[in-house]
Motif scaffolding. Structure first.
Motif, PDB file in Angstrom:
ATOM      1  N   LEU A 124       0.679  -0.954  -0.061  1.00  0.00           N
ATOM      2  CA  LEU A 124       0.346  -0.318  -0.507  1.00  0.00           C
ATOM      3  C   LEU A 124       0.236   1.395   0.025  1.00  0.00           C
ATOM      4  CD1 LEU A 124      -2.866   1.015   0.105  1.00  0.00           C
ATOM      5  CD2 LEU A 124      -2.462   1.129   2.173  1.00  0.00           C
ATOM      6  N   ASP A 125       2.110   1.199   0.613  1.00  0.00           N
ATOM      7  CA  ASP A 125       2.420   2.488   1.091  1.00  0.00           C
ATOM      8  C   ASP A 125       3.683   2.471  -0.567  1.00  0.00           C
ATOM      9  OD1 ASP A 125       2.504   2.990   3.468  1.00  0.00           O
ATOM     10  OD2 ASP A 125       3.527   1.495   4.254  1.00  0.00           O
ATOM     11  N   LYS A 126       4.056   1.217  -1.022  1.00  0.00           N
ATOM     12  CA  LYS A 126       4.231   1.524  -2.633  1.00  0.00           C
ATOM     13  C   LYS A 126       3.364   2.169  -3.117  1.00  0.00           C
ATOM     14  CE  LYS A 126       8.040   2.041  -4.988  1.00  0.00           C
ATOM     15  NZ  LYS A 126       9.627   2.402  -4.960  1.00  0.00           N
ATOM     16  N   LYS A 127       1.870   1.843  -3.482  1.00  0.00           N
ATOM     17  CA  LYS A 127       1.098   1.967  -4.719  1.00  0.00           C
ATOM     18  C   LYS A 127       1.013   3.290  -4.073  1.00  0.00           C
ATOM     19  CE  LYS A 127      -2.601  -1.195  -3.521  1.00  0.00           C
ATOM     20  NZ  LYS A 127      -3.695  -2.088  -3.401  1.00  0.00           N
ATOM     21  N   LYS A 128       1.144   4.068  -2.590  1.00  0.00           N
ATOM     22  CA  LYS A 128       0.247   5.384  -2.545  1.00  0.00           C
ATOM     23  C   LYS A 128       1.511   6.360  -3.264  1.00  0.00           C
ATOM     24  CE  LYS A 128      -0.088   8.613   1.200  1.00  0.00           C
ATOM     25  NZ  LYS A 128      -0.824   8.764   2.658  1.00  0.00           N
ATOM     26  N   GLU A 129       2.319   5.682  -3.157  1.00  0.00           N
ATOM     27  CA  GLU A 129       4.148   6.527  -3.241  1.00  0.00           C
ATOM     28  C   GLU A 129       4.291   7.068  -4.842  1.00  0.00           C
ATOM     29  OE1 GLU A 129       8.628   5.458  -4.276  1.00  0.00           O
ATOM     30  OE2 GLU A 129       7.538   4.611  -2.625  1.00  0.00           O
ATOM     31  N   LEU A 130       3.632   5.749  -5.709  1.00  0.00           N
ATOM     32  CA  LEU A 130       3.654   6.210  -7.645  1.00  0.00           C
ATOM     33  C   LEU A 130       2.241   6.590  -7.916  1.00  0.00           C
ATOM     34  CD1 LEU A 130       5.777   2.821  -7.931  1.00  0.00           C
ATOM     35  CD2 LEU A 130       6.923   4.856  -7.733  1.00  0.00           C
ATOM     36  N   TRP A 131       1.682   6.724  -7.012  1.00  0.00           N
ATOM     37  CA  TRP A 131       0.141   7.551  -7.590  1.00  0.00           C
ATOM     38  C   TRP A 131       0.074   8.933  -7.731  1.00  0.00           C
ATOM     39  CZ3 TRP A 131      -3.609   3.932  -8.745  1.00  0.00           C
ATOM     40  CH2 TRP A 131      -5.062   4.596  -8.527  1.00  0.00           C
ATOM     41  N   ASN A 132      -0.943   9.243  -9.297  1.00  0.00           N
ATOM     42  CA  ASN A 132      -1.029  10.619  -9.168  1.00  0.00           C
ATOM     43  C   ASN A 132      -2.816  10.268  -9.449  1.00  0.00           C
ATOM     44  OD1 ASN A 132      -1.019  10.130 -12.445  1.00  0.00           O
ATOM     45  ND2 ASN A 132       1.150   9.799 -12.521  1.00  0.00           N
ATOM     46  N   LYS A 133      -2.824  11.442  -9.820  1.00  0.00           N
ATOM     47  CA  LYS A 133      -4.837  11.260 -10.203  1.00  0.00           C
ATOM     48  C   LYS A 133      -4.859  10.886 -11.280  1.00  0.00           C
ATOM     49  CE  LYS A 133      -5.762  13.426  -6.560  1.00  0.00           C
ATOM     50  NZ  LYS A 133      -7.405  13.435  -5.617  1.00  0.00           N
ATOM     51  N   ALA A 134      -4.205  10.663 -12.833  1.00  0.00           N
ATOM     52  CA  ALA A 134      -4.169  10.454 -14.435  1.00  0.00           C
ATOM     53  C   ALA A 134      -4.672   8.998 -13.590  1.00  0.00           C
ATOM     54  CB  ALA A 134      -2.809  10.275 -14.953  1.00  0.00           C
ATOM     55  N   TYR A 135      -3.787   8.074 -12.496  1.00  0.00           N
ATOM     56  CA  TYR A 135      -4.720   6.434 -12.859  1.00  0.00           C
ATOM     57  C   TYR A 135      -5.549   6.760 -11.955  1.00  0.00           C
ATOM     58  CZ  TYR A 135       0.539   6.201 -13.281  1.00  0.00           C
ATOM     59  OH  TYR A 135       1.708   6.361 -13.928  1.00  0.00           O
ATOM     60  N   GLU A 136      -6.128   7.489 -11.052  1.00  0.00           N
ATOM     61  CA  GLU A 136      -7.379   7.904 -10.710  1.00  0.00           C
ATOM     62  C   GLU A 136      -8.666   7.575 -12.128  1.00  0.00           C
ATOM     63  OE1 GLU A 136      -9.153  10.368  -7.548  1.00  0.00           O
ATOM     64  OE2 GLU A 136      -7.846   9.437  -6.497  1.00  0.00           O
ATOM     65  N   LYS A 137      -7.944   8.660 -12.690  1.00  0.00           N
ATOM     66  CA  LYS A 137      -9.253   8.779 -14.281  1.00  0.00           C
ATOM     67  C   LYS A 137      -8.921   7.369 -14.732  1.00  0.00           C
ATOM     68  CE  LYS A 137     -10.814  13.321 -15.710  1.00  0.00           C
ATOM     69  NZ  LYS A 137     -10.222  14.629 -16.199  1.00  0.00           N
TER      70      LYS A 137
END
Length: 162
Positions: free
Chosen positions: A91-104
């Motif tokens: 979960l920490d690695k996913k949070k680190e690499l996540w950005n709003k583009a992935y949310e869309k």
């Protein structure tokens, strides 16, 4: 850095792929090889490549079955990276690499248990620098016709795990 790649080789590869937004990930299926576009992570290349996916995809199942993959980049140069993939649910690695583009794109958030990371530990990379159009054409023509392309001398191979 988990592998023994030379620093100058790492820097060369980092420079070649840093501005390429989309990579092609090739996995192994029962029918053969299959490639699909993947969003390149905006993270410093250290021998590992990272991509987001969902558990309900074919690539997820393919990687669980066979860890051998290839990632190719086409930009100012051409790069092909061979490696071993693993599924990461940290979960920490996913949070680190996540950005709003992935949310869309994925229509969810990083903490969705269906969202996972694909970590690819690079084993070798081959690249072709652009600039000599004649050599490039000769190389591709020789490759397509089954002739040896060694005499065109336009690509370099980097072994990452020696």
């Amino acid at each position: 850095m988990s592998n023994m790649m030379k620093q100058d080789e790492m820097e060369t590869l980092r420079e070649l792929i840093k501005d390429v937004d989309t990579a092609m990930l090739t996995t192994v299926t029962e029918e053969g090889l299959i490639s699909r576009p993947m969003k390149t992570q905006e993270v410093e290349f250290d021998g590992d490549l990272w991509f987001f996916t969902k558990k309900e995809t074919n690539k997820y199942e393919e990687i669980l079955h066979d860890h051998d993959v290839n990632v190719s980049y086409a930009g100012k140069s051409y790069v092909s990276v061979r490696g071993r993939a693993e599924i990461v649910e940290d979960l920490d690695k996913k949070k680190e690499l996540w950005n709003k583009a992935y949310e869309k794109f994925l229509q969810t958030s990083y903490d969705d248990p269906n969202v996972v990371l694909i970590k690819i530990k690079a084993e070798a990379a081959e690249y072709w620098e652009t600039g000599n159009f004649t050599k490039k054409i000769a190389f591709f023509y020789k490759r397509m016709t089954g002739q040896s392309s060694k005499s065109t001398d336009i690509n370099e191979t980097i072994e990452l795990n020696k």
